[in-house]
Design a protein around this motif. Sequence first.
Motif, PDB file in Angstrom:
ATOM      1  N   PRO A   1       6.636 -35.697   5.720  1.00 45.78           N
ATOM      2  CA  PRO A   1       6.839 -37.029   5.147  1.00 45.78           C
ATOM      3  C   PRO A   1       5.465 -37.702   5.016  1.00 45.78           C
ATOM      4  CG  PRO A   1       7.447 -37.013   7.467  1.00 45.78           C
ATOM      5  CD  PRO A   1       7.076 -35.606   7.107  1.00 45.78           C
ATOM      6  N   LEU A   2       5.195 -38.289   3.859  1.00 42.66           N
ATOM      7  CA  LEU A   2       3.881 -38.879   3.594  1.00 42.66           C
ATOM      8  C   LEU A   2       3.990 -40.380   3.339  1.00 42.66           C
ATOM      9  CD1 LEU A   2       2.589 -36.151   1.123  1.00 42.66           C
ATOM     10  CD2 LEU A   2       1.905 -36.429   3.516  1.00 42.66           C
ATOM     11  N   ASP A   3       2.937 -41.091   3.712  1.00 39.80           N
ATOM     12  CA  ASP A   3       2.851 -42.518   3.424  1.00 39.80           C
ATOM     13  C   ASP A   3       2.065 -42.788   2.149  1.00 39.80           C
ATOM     14  OD1 ASP A   3       4.152 -43.705   5.829  1.00 39.80           O
ATOM     15  OD2 ASP A   3       2.581 -42.556   6.842  1.00 39.80           O
ATOM     16  N   LEU A   4       1.176 -41.833   1.774  1.00 40.49           N
ATOM     17  CA  LEU A   4       0.303 -42.043   0.624  1.00 40.49           C
ATOM     18  C   LEU A   4      -0.274 -40.703   0.184  1.00 40.49           C
ATOM     19  CD1 LEU A   4      -1.152 -44.459  -0.980  1.00 40.49           C
ATOM     20  CD2 LEU A   4      -3.073 -44.024   0.544  1.00 40.49           C
ATOM     21  N   ILE A   5      -0.514 -40.574  -1.134  1.00 41.49           N
ATOM     22  CA  ILE A   5      -1.197 -39.403  -1.679  1.00 41.49           C
ATOM     23  C   ILE A   5      -2.421 -39.896  -2.448  1.00 41.49           C
ATOM     24  CG2 ILE A   5      -1.068 -37.433  -3.268  1.00 41.49           C
ATOM     25  CD1 ILE A   5       1.994 -37.428  -2.779  1.00 41.49           C
ATOM     26  N   LEU A   6      -3.579 -39.319  -2.129  1.00 39.92           N
ATOM     27  CA  LEU A   6      -4.808 -39.576  -2.887  1.00 39.92           C
ATOM     28  C   LEU A   6      -5.012 -38.378  -3.794  1.00 39.92           C
ATOM     29  CD1 LEU A   6      -7.081 -40.993  -0.050  1.00 39.92           C
ATOM     30  CD2 LEU A   6      -5.729 -42.252  -1.731  1.00 39.92           C
ATOM     31  N   MET A   7      -4.946 -38.602  -5.106  1.00 42.29           N
ATOM     32  CA  MET A   7      -4.863 -37.514  -6.079  1.00 42.29           C
ATOM     33  C   MET A   7      -6.091 -37.477  -6.989  1.00 42.29           C
ATOM     34  SD  MET A   7      -2.682 -35.175  -7.300  1.00 42.29           S
ATOM     35  CE  MET A   7      -1.036 -35.730  -6.866  1.00 42.29           C
TER      36      MET A   7
ATOM     37  N   LYS B   1       6.796 -38.173  -9.412  1.00 39.05           N
ATOM     38  CA  LYS B   1       7.480 -39.438  -9.703  1.00 39.05           C
ATOM     39  C   LYS B   1       8.868 -39.213 -10.310  1.00 39.05           C
ATOM     40  CE  LYS B   1       4.496 -42.342  -8.098  1.00 39.05           C
ATOM     41  NZ  LYS B   1       4.802 -43.253  -7.000  1.00 39.05           N
ATOM     42  N   GLU B   2       9.120 -38.002 -10.823  1.00 39.93           N
ATOM     43  CA  GLU B   2      10.443 -37.680 -11.377  1.00 39.93           C
ATOM     44  C   GLU B   2      11.410 -37.170 -10.307  1.00 39.93           C
ATOM     45  OE1 GLU B   2       9.583 -34.852 -14.447  1.00 39.93           O
ATOM     46  OE2 GLU B   2       8.796 -36.389 -15.795  1.00 39.93           O
ATOM     47  N   ARG B   3      10.891 -36.785  -9.154  1.00 43.39           N
ATOM     48  CA  ARG B   3      11.735 -36.229  -8.091  1.00 43.39           C
ATOM     49  C   ARG B   3      12.274 -37.344  -7.196  1.00 43.39           C
ATOM     50  NH1 ARG B   3       8.363 -31.154  -5.621  1.00 43.39           N
ATOM     51  NH2 ARG B   3       8.229 -29.935  -7.527  1.00 43.39           N
ATOM     52  N   GLU B   4      13.524 -37.224  -6.847  1.00 45.17           N
ATOM     53  CA  GLU B   4      14.172 -38.229  -5.996  1.00 45.17           C
ATOM     54  C   GLU B   4      13.487 -38.346  -4.633  1.00 45.17           C
ATOM     55  OE1 GLU B   4      16.470 -41.347  -5.627  1.00 45.17           O
ATOM     56  OE2 GLU B   4      16.527 -40.131  -7.425  1.00 45.17           O
ATOM     57  N   ASN B   5      13.096 -37.214  -4.045  1.00 42.92           N
ATOM     58  CA  ASN B   5      12.538 -37.238  -2.685  1.00 42.92           C
ATOM     59  C   ASN B   5      11.062 -37.628  -2.617  1.00 42.92           C
ATOM     60  OD1 ASN B   5      11.811 -34.770  -3.892  1.00 42.92           O
ATOM     61  ND2 ASN B   5      11.610 -33.756  -1.922  1.00 42.92           N
ATOM     62  N   THR B   6      10.375 -37.719  -3.767  1.00 40.52           N
ATOM     63  CA  THR B   6       8.944 -38.059  -3.738  1.00 40.52           C
ATOM     64  C   THR B   6       8.580 -39.253  -4.622  1.00 40.52           C
ATOM     65  OG1 THR B   6       8.497 -36.416  -5.481  1.00 40.52           O
ATOM     66  CG2 THR B   6       8.206 -35.708  -3.194  1.00 40.52           C
ATOM     67  N   LYS B   7       9.527 -39.780  -5.366  1.00 41.18           N
ATOM     68  CA  LYS B   7       9.195 -40.823  -6.342  1.00 41.18           C
ATOM     69  C   LYS B   7       8.672 -42.114  -5.715  1.00 41.18           C
ATOM     70  CE  LYS B   7      13.820 -42.792  -6.896  1.00 41.18           C
ATOM     71  NZ  LYS B   7      14.932 -42.981  -7.814  1.00 41.18           N
ATOM     72  N   ASN B   8       8.984 -42.354  -4.454  1.00 41.20           N
ATOM     73  CA  ASN B   8       8.552 -43.602  -3.825  1.00 41.20           C
ATOM     74  C   ASN B   8       7.273 -43.475  -3.006  1.00 41.20           C
ATOM     75  OD1 ASN B   8      10.714 -45.137  -4.862  1.00 41.20           O
ATOM     76  ND2 ASN B   8      12.050 -44.301  -3.297  1.00 41.20           N
ATOM     77  N   ILE B   9       6.679 -42.293  -2.979  1.00 41.02           N
ATOM     78  CA  ILE B   9       5.397 -42.133  -2.272  1.00 41.02           C
ATOM     79  C   ILE B   9       4.300 -42.703  -3.173  1.00 41.02           C
ATOM     80  CG2 ILE B   9       3.724 -40.532  -1.263  1.00 41.02           C
ATOM     81  CD1 ILE B   9       6.050 -38.495  -1.003  1.00 41.02           C
ATOM     82  N   PRO B  10       3.538 -43.685  -2.690  1.00 39.59           N
ATOM     83  CA  PRO B  10       2.446 -44.213  -3.514  1.00 39.59           C
ATOM     84  C   PRO B  10       1.403 -43.125  -3.777  1.00 39.59           C
ATOM     85  CG  PRO B  10       2.855 -45.634  -1.614  1.00 39.59           C
ATOM     86  CD  PRO B  10       3.656 -44.389  -1.419  1.00 39.59           C
ATOM     87  N   ILE B  11       0.970 -43.025  -5.026  1.00 42.98           N
ATOM     88  CA  ILE B  11      -0.055 -42.056  -5.418  1.00 42.98           C
ATOM     89  C   ILE B  11      -1.225 -42.826  -6.005  1.00 42.98           C
ATOM     90  CG2 ILE B  11      -0.631 -40.089  -6.889  1.00 42.98           C
ATOM     91  CD1 ILE B  11       2.342 -39.315  -6.826  1.00 42.98           C
ATOM     92  N   ILE B  12      -2.399 -42.597  -5.433  1.00 41.46           N
ATOM     93  CA  ILE B  12      -3.611 -43.272  -5.881  1.00 41.46           C
ATOM     94  C   ILE B  12      -4.521 -42.234  -6.528  1.00 41.46           C
ATOM     95  CG2 ILE B  12      -5.560 -44.734  -5.189  1.00 41.46           C
ATOM     96  CD1 ILE B  12      -2.628 -45.841  -4.573  1.00 41.46           C
ATOM     97  N   ALA B  13      -4.896 -42.469  -7.776  1.00 38.61           N
ATOM     98  CA  ALA B  13      -5.851 -41.587  -8.446  1.00 38.61           C
ATOM     99  C   ALA B  13      -7.232 -41.870  -7.857  1.00 38.61           C
ATOM    100  CB  ALA B  13      -5.852 -41.852  -9.944  1.00 38.61           C
ATOM    101  N   VAL B  14      -7.907 -40.820  -7.427  1.00 34.62           N
ATOM    102  CA  VAL B  14      -9.284 -40.932  -6.957  1.00 34.62           C
ATOM    103  C   VAL B  14     -10.071 -39.980  -7.841  1.00 34.62           C
ATOM    104  CG1 VAL B  14     -10.869 -40.731  -5.006  1.00 34.62           C
ATOM    105  CG2 VAL B  14      -8.486 -41.398  -4.610  1.00 34.62           C
TER     106      VAL B  14
ATOM    107  N   ALA C   1       0.774 -42.134 -16.024  1.00 35.93           N
ATOM    108  CA  ALA C   1       1.345 -40.929 -15.414  1.00 35.93           C
ATOM    109  C   ALA C   1       2.156 -41.259 -14.164  1.00 35.93           C
ATOM    110  CB  ALA C   1       0.236 -39.951 -15.057  1.00 35.93           C
ATOM    111  N   GLY C   2       2.048 -42.506 -13.686  1.00 32.24           N
ATOM    112  CA  GLY C   2       2.821 -42.909 -12.516  1.00 32.24           C
ATOM    113  C   GLY C   2       1.995 -43.255 -11.295  1.00 32.24           C
ATOM    114  N   CYS C   3       0.654 -43.193 -11.412  1.00 30.78           N
ATOM    115  CA  CYS C   3      -0.183 -43.560 -10.273  1.00 30.78           C
ATOM    116  C   CYS C   3       0.023 -45.037  -9.934  1.00 30.78           C
ATOM    117  CB  CYS C   3      -1.661 -43.299 -10.567  1.00 30.78           C
ATOM    118  SG  CYS C   3      -2.077 -41.541 -10.647  1.00 30.78           S
ATOM    119  N   ASP C   4      -0.035 -45.324  -8.645  1.00 33.22           N
ATOM    120  CA  ASP C   4       0.162 -46.691  -8.163  1.00 33.22           C
ATOM    121  C   ASP C   4      -1.163 -47.416  -7.963  1.00 33.22           C
ATOM    122  OD1 ASP C   4       3.178 -46.638  -7.578  1.00 33.22           O
ATOM    123  OD2 ASP C   4       2.438 -44.830  -6.610  1.00 33.22           O
ATOM    124  N   GLY C   5      -2.268 -46.696  -8.087  1.00 34.39           N
ATOM    125  CA  GLY C   5      -3.588 -47.281  -7.924  1.00 34.39           C
ATOM    126  C   GLY C   5      -4.633 -46.343  -8.486  1.00 34.39           C
TER     127      GLY C   5
END
Length: 125
Positions: free
Chosen positions: A46-52, A69-82, A97-101
Motif C-alpha cells: 500500500p502506497l501513500d505517494l508515487i514519484l514518477m 489512474k484507470e485501476r480501481e485499486n490504484t486510482k487514488n494514489i497521488p502521483i507526482i511527475a518528477v 495523464a493523471g499526475c497530481d503534481g
Amino acid sequence: MAPKVLVVDDNIVNLKLICELLELDEYEVLKAGNAEEALQIIENFPLDLILMDIELPGIDGLTLTRQLKERENTKNIPIIAVTAFAMKGDAQKAYGAGCDGYITKPIDTRKFTEQISGFIKGLNP
C-alpha cells in the motif's frame, strides 16, 4: 507510521538522491527503475505517494500513470511527475495523464521534502 513512497526513476543518481532525501525525512521509500518493477511493487505494497519519472525505458511514466489512474485499486494514489521535461506544455501533459503534481529536475534539495510533505497532506506545495 511513516508515509510509504515509491520512487520510479531509471537514472541511478536521481533515484539515490531522491531516496536519500526522503529517508532523511523518515519516509519509507521503495524504488523502481522501470514501469515493470513499479507495477510489481504497487501490487504488493500500500502506497501513500508515487514519484514518477516521465522518461522511463519501455513503458514511459505518463503511460504508467494513465494505467494506474484507470485501476480501481490504484486510482487514488497521488502521483507526482518528477522530470527534466520543463518545456512549455510539459506540465500540462503530466496533469493530462493523471499526475497530481509536477516537480522539475534538477530538484531543489532544500525544498524537496517540504514539497513531498505537502502532497502527502493533500496540499498544493
